[in-house]
Design an enzyme around this catalytic site. Structure first.
Site, PDB file in Angstrom:
ATOM      1  CD  GLU A   3     -12.549  39.034   6.151  1.00 12.24           C
ATOM      2  OE1 GLU A   3     -13.652  39.519   5.800  1.00 12.24           O
ATOM      3  OE2 GLU A   3     -11.715  38.589   5.345  1.00 12.24           O
ATOM      4  CG  ASP A  12      -7.624  41.090   5.730  1.00 12.36           C
ATOM      5  OD1 ASP A  12      -8.533  40.302   5.379  1.00 12.36           O
ATOM      6  OD2 ASP A  12      -6.593  40.691   6.303  1.00 12.36           O
ATOM      7  N   GLY A  56      -7.662  32.995   5.272  1.00 10.80           N
ATOM      8  CA  GLY A  56      -6.323  32.847   5.817  1.00 10.80           C
ATOM      9  C   GLY A  56      -6.362  31.839   6.952  1.00 10.80           C
TER      10      GLY A  56
HETATM   11  C1  QUE Z   1     -14.633  34.629   9.264  1.00 10.83           C
HETATM   12  C2  QUE Z   1     -13.405  34.447   8.691  1.00 10.83           C
HETATM   13  C3  QUE Z   1     -12.871  33.158   8.520  1.00 10.83           C
HETATM   14  C4  QUE Z   1     -13.623  32.062   8.953  1.00 10.83           C
HETATM   15  C5  QUE Z   1     -14.873  32.263   9.522  1.00 10.83           C
HETATM   16  C6  QUE Z   1     -15.359  33.541   9.670  1.00 10.83           C
HETATM   17  C7  QUE Z   1     -11.578  32.928   7.941  1.00 10.83           C
HETATM   18  C8  QUE Z   1     -11.126  31.571   7.854  1.00 10.83           C
HETATM   19  C9  QUE Z   1     -11.931  30.520   8.297  1.00 10.83           C
HETATM   20  C10 QUE Z   1     -11.550  29.116   8.262  1.00 10.83           C
HETATM   21  C11 QUE Z   1     -12.516  28.136   8.002  1.00 10.83           C
HETATM   22  C12 QUE Z   1     -12.186  26.789   7.965  1.00 10.83           C
HETATM   23  C13 QUE Z   1     -10.893  26.390   8.224  1.00 10.83           C
HETATM   24  C14 QUE Z   1      -9.925  27.347   8.508  1.00 10.83           C
HETATM   25  C15 QUE Z   1     -10.260  28.699   8.528  1.00 10.83           C
HETATM   26  O1  QUE Z   1     -13.153  30.793   8.811  1.00 10.83           O
HETATM   27  O2  QUE Z   1     -10.876  33.883   7.537  1.00 10.83           O
HETATM   28  O3  QUE Z   1      -8.675  26.945   8.764  1.00 10.83           O
HETATM   29  O4  QUE Z   1     -10.548  25.052   8.203  1.00 10.83           O
HETATM   30  O5  QUE Z   1      -9.904  31.324   7.325  1.00 10.83           O
HETATM   31  O6  QUE Z   1     -16.587  33.756  10.238  1.00 10.83           O
HETATM   32  O7  QUE Z   1     -12.669  35.508   8.292  1.00 10.83           O
END
Ligand code: QUE
Length: 354
Positions: free
Chosen positions: A147, A155, A75
């Site tokens: 998460e 989730d 997300g």
């Molecule tokens: C745990 C997570 C997420 C994460 C890293 C975690 C996550 C998520 C992102 C993410 C990565 C690159 C992006 C971005 C989001 O990293 O849910 O917008 O460019 O979306 O350790 O839950």
């Protein structure tokens, strides 16, 4: 604001839809953000799936990510973080409400839904794929529910699909956020078919004019042995413990692997670890809708807590990977505090009135 700006704000330039033959094709199109899922993308995808469900010319739906690297990294938790820090924004409520409803729509989708998971798929990316009827992985697949590293918990129905993995593998993946590849994704039940990346264009073409079952049968290959199958006896012994402290104690009897796994768990949010184990227990063998409702209560409590903001700061904003969790020690997270996170919401429960 120009017309283009308006489309961008609504997420219309972040997701693409095509119809080719009998197939509806969804492409998550934010490659520079690893196709992380925004509320705008959710607001385009959910009604399109609803419309395709009743469209007699569409026999199946495929979903993929743009670019070489990712299906969907999760997300758009960075946007949720910014909104939550402002304090007044409804995004911390609306994002998860609409995301979980989309997960449920995919789960109950009456037509074959085929996720092409060619690259990184984490968190919300699994919510868009694992609930579909078919989940194709490749040699480039890297999956995780990470998460607990950002003060959240697995989730998007993680408490439903991880509960269905063999033995205690779901609890292991949920607590550690371990990254797995194609063979392990099949072993854990997160994927249904392995197809080499080079065959994906041919698979997609076959999906436009033959049944998904015939197309998948034609291109499915052997991913090789699953490392998780070898680890399973150790995972089942240690992660059967009903409390996080018990799991850590049991890992002391599992040699080098146990020590490395315990060290890994020690870096996660103590609140997240306890809430994660508890949500898996409470949702054990329940229907997806009930699991998502309970997850929604929990995520809303995370939104008014400390560790989510600290986790996003440490992993995605400052990138120091040194979060200062509060409470910092497992023993200082009381059972009462965890149970309180599951209490009914007076801001409005998740519902599935589509
Ligand atoms: C745990 C997570 C997420 C994460 C890293 C975690 C996550 C998520 C992102 C993410 C990565 C690159 C992006 C971005 C989001 O990293 O849910 O917008 O460019 O979306 O350790 O839950």
């Amino acid at each position: 604001m120009t017309v283009k700006d308006r489309a961008a704000e609504a997420g219309g330039d972040e997701i693409r839809f095509e119809r080719v033959g009998r197939l509806g094709i969804v492409t998550l199109d934010r490659p520079r953000a690893l196709n992380a899922l925004t509320l705008g993308m959710i607001r385009h995808l959910d009604p399109m799936l609803a419309s395709w469900a009743h469209d007699h010319a569409i026999e199946a739906v495929a979903i993929r990510g743009a670019g070489e690297k990712a299906f969907c990294a999760g997300g758009d938790v960075r946007a949720v973080y910014e909104a939550g820090r402002r304090g007044t924004d409804v995004l911390t409520y609306e994002f998860f409400f609409e995301e979980y409803r989309l997960n449920q729509r995919i789960h109950r989708y009456a037509k074959p839904y085929v996720a092409l998971i060619d690259g990184i798929a984490m968190g919300g990316g699994l919510g868009l794929s694992v609930h579909g009827r078919y989940r194709v992985v490749t040699e480039r697949t890297m999956m995780a529910m990470p998460e607990t590293a950002i003060g959240l918990f697995p989730d998007v129905g993680g408490s439903w699909f991880l509960d269905r993995a063999p033995g205690k593998i779901g609890a292991y993946l949920a607590l550690t956020g371990a990254r797995i590849k194609a063979a392990d994704a099949l072993f854990a039940g997160l994927a249904t078919h392995f197809v080499p990346t080079a065959d994906l264009p041919a698979l997609l073409d076959a999906l436009t004019h033959t049944s998904p079952e015939a197309a998948l049968h034609r291109y499915a290959a052997d991913p090789g042995p699953a490392p998780l199958a070898t680890l399973k006896p150790r995972i089942d012994r240690a992660f059967a413990e009903p409390r996080v402290a018990g799991i850590l104690a049991a890992l002391e009897h599992e040699g080098e692997w146990g020590a490395a796994t315990a060290a890994d768990l020690a870096r996660k949010s103590p609140t997240s670890l306890k809430a994660t184990l508890r949500v898996l227990q409470l949702n054990h063998r329940h229907e997806l809708e009930e699991c998502l409702k309970r997850e929604f209560r929990l995520v809303q409590r995370c939104m008014v807590g400390h560790d989510f903001y600290e986790g996003i700061r440490a992993v995605l904003v400052d990138k120091d990977h040194a979060p200062a969790w509060q409470p910092a020690r497992l023993d200082d997270v009381s059972d009462e505090a965890i149970e309180a996170m599951f209490a009914p919401l007076d801001t409005g429960e998740l519902d599935f009135a589509h």
